[in-house]
Motif scaffolding. Structure first.
Motif, PDB file in Angstrom:
ATOM      1  N   VAL A  19       0.840  -1.200   0.000  1.00 32.55           N
ATOM      2  CA  VAL A  19       0.000   0.000   0.000  1.00 32.55           C
ATOM      3  C   VAL A  19       0.875   1.251   0.000  1.00 32.55           C
ATOM      4  N   PHE A  20       1.957   1.231   0.763  1.00 38.19           N
ATOM      5  CA  PHE A  20       2.866   2.374   0.775  1.00 38.19           C
ATOM      6  C   PHE A  20       3.518   2.556  -0.593  1.00 38.19           C
ATOM      7  N   THR A  21       3.895   1.454  -1.230  1.00 36.36           N
ATOM      8  CA  THR A  21       4.473   1.514  -2.575  1.00 36.36           C
ATOM      9  C   THR A  21       3.469   2.102  -3.553  1.00 36.36           C
ATOM     10  N   TYR A  22       2.204   1.663  -3.457  1.00 31.43           N
ATOM     11  CA  TYR A  22       1.136   2.206  -4.301  1.00 31.43           C
ATOM     12  C   TYR A  22       1.045   3.724  -4.118  1.00 31.43           C
ATOM     13  N   MET A  23       1.024   4.165  -2.870  1.00 29.00           N
ATOM     14  CA  MET A  23       0.894   5.589  -2.580  1.00 29.00           C
ATOM     15  C   MET A  23       2.105   6.379  -3.077  1.00 29.00           C
ATOM     16  N   GLU A  24       3.280   5.791  -2.993  1.00 27.14           N
ATOM     17  CA  GLU A  24       4.491   6.472  -3.461  1.00 27.14           C
ATOM     18  C   GLU A  24       4.523   6.610  -4.977  1.00 27.14           C
ATOM     19  N   ARG A  25       3.904   5.683  -5.688  1.00 30.20           N
ATOM     20  CA  ARG A  25       4.007   5.651  -7.152  1.00 30.20           C
ATOM     21  C   ARG A  25       2.810   6.234  -7.897  1.00 30.20           C
ATOM     22  N   ILE A  26       1.685   6.432  -7.232  1.00 30.34           N
ATOM     23  CA  ILE A  26       0.483   6.826  -7.961  1.00 30.34           C
ATOM     24  C   ILE A  26       0.615   8.185  -8.646  1.00 30.34           C
ATOM     25  N   GLN A  27       1.263   9.147  -8.006  1.00 30.49           N
ATOM     26  CA  GLN A  27       1.338  10.478  -8.613  1.00 30.49           C
ATOM     27  C   GLN A  27       1.992  10.439  -9.987  1.00 30.49           C
ATOM     28  N   ASP A  28       3.014   9.601 -10.157  1.00 31.40           N
ATOM     29  CA  ASP A  28       3.661   9.491 -11.462  1.00 31.40           C
ATOM     30  C   ASP A  28       2.703   8.995 -12.535  1.00 31.40           C
ATOM     31  N   THR A  29       1.675   8.214 -12.138  1.00 33.67           N
ATOM     32  CA  THR A  29       0.692   7.747 -13.129  1.00 33.67           C
ATOM     33  C   THR A  29      -0.339   8.833 -13.420  1.00 33.67           C
TER      34      THR A  29
END
Length: 116
Positions: A19-29
């Motif tokens: 979940v933390f990885t998801y949150m860290e990467r979502i803005q780039d998408t």
């Protein structure tokens, strides 16, 4: 016309590293589609009617097509399992109203429509 991705998410009591990885990467998408967080699970909220379980997320996009293209993009589709393995929820894409929208004009149009 602005469009929105809206999520009512139900995280587990203990969040997983994914979940933390998801949150860290979502803005780039979101960036290529003009997406930006408007609400992200705000801890302070006040339910005035009904019930509201979960965490609200609202992301704004310039257009409905941008919202759809983001959700369907390969980079975002690759992130979805990182979230869905650890929190259930509902997600929808929806168009906003045009500038100058008046609910009273909609009421008048509906009132004038023949009964179904």
């Amino acid at each position: 016309m602005t469009a929105y991705a809206i999520g009512n998410l139900h995280p587990k009591p203990v969040l997983d590293e994914e979940v933390f990885t998801y949150m860290e990467r979502i803005q780039d998408t979101l960036d290529p589609f003009g997406g930006r967080f408007l609400v992200h699970g705000a801890p302070e909220r006040e339910v005035r009617e009904g019930e509201w379980p979960g965490a609200l997320v609202i992301i704004g996009f310039p257009t409905y097509e941008d919202a759809r293209d983001w959700y369907d993009s390969e980079p975002y589709r690759a992130l979805i399992p990182l979230r869905t393995r650890h929190m259930a929820g509902d997600v929808l894409l929806i168009d906003g109203v045009p500038e100058g929208y008046a609910a009273s004009a909609t009421a008048a149009r509906l009132r004038a429509a023949p009964p179904a």
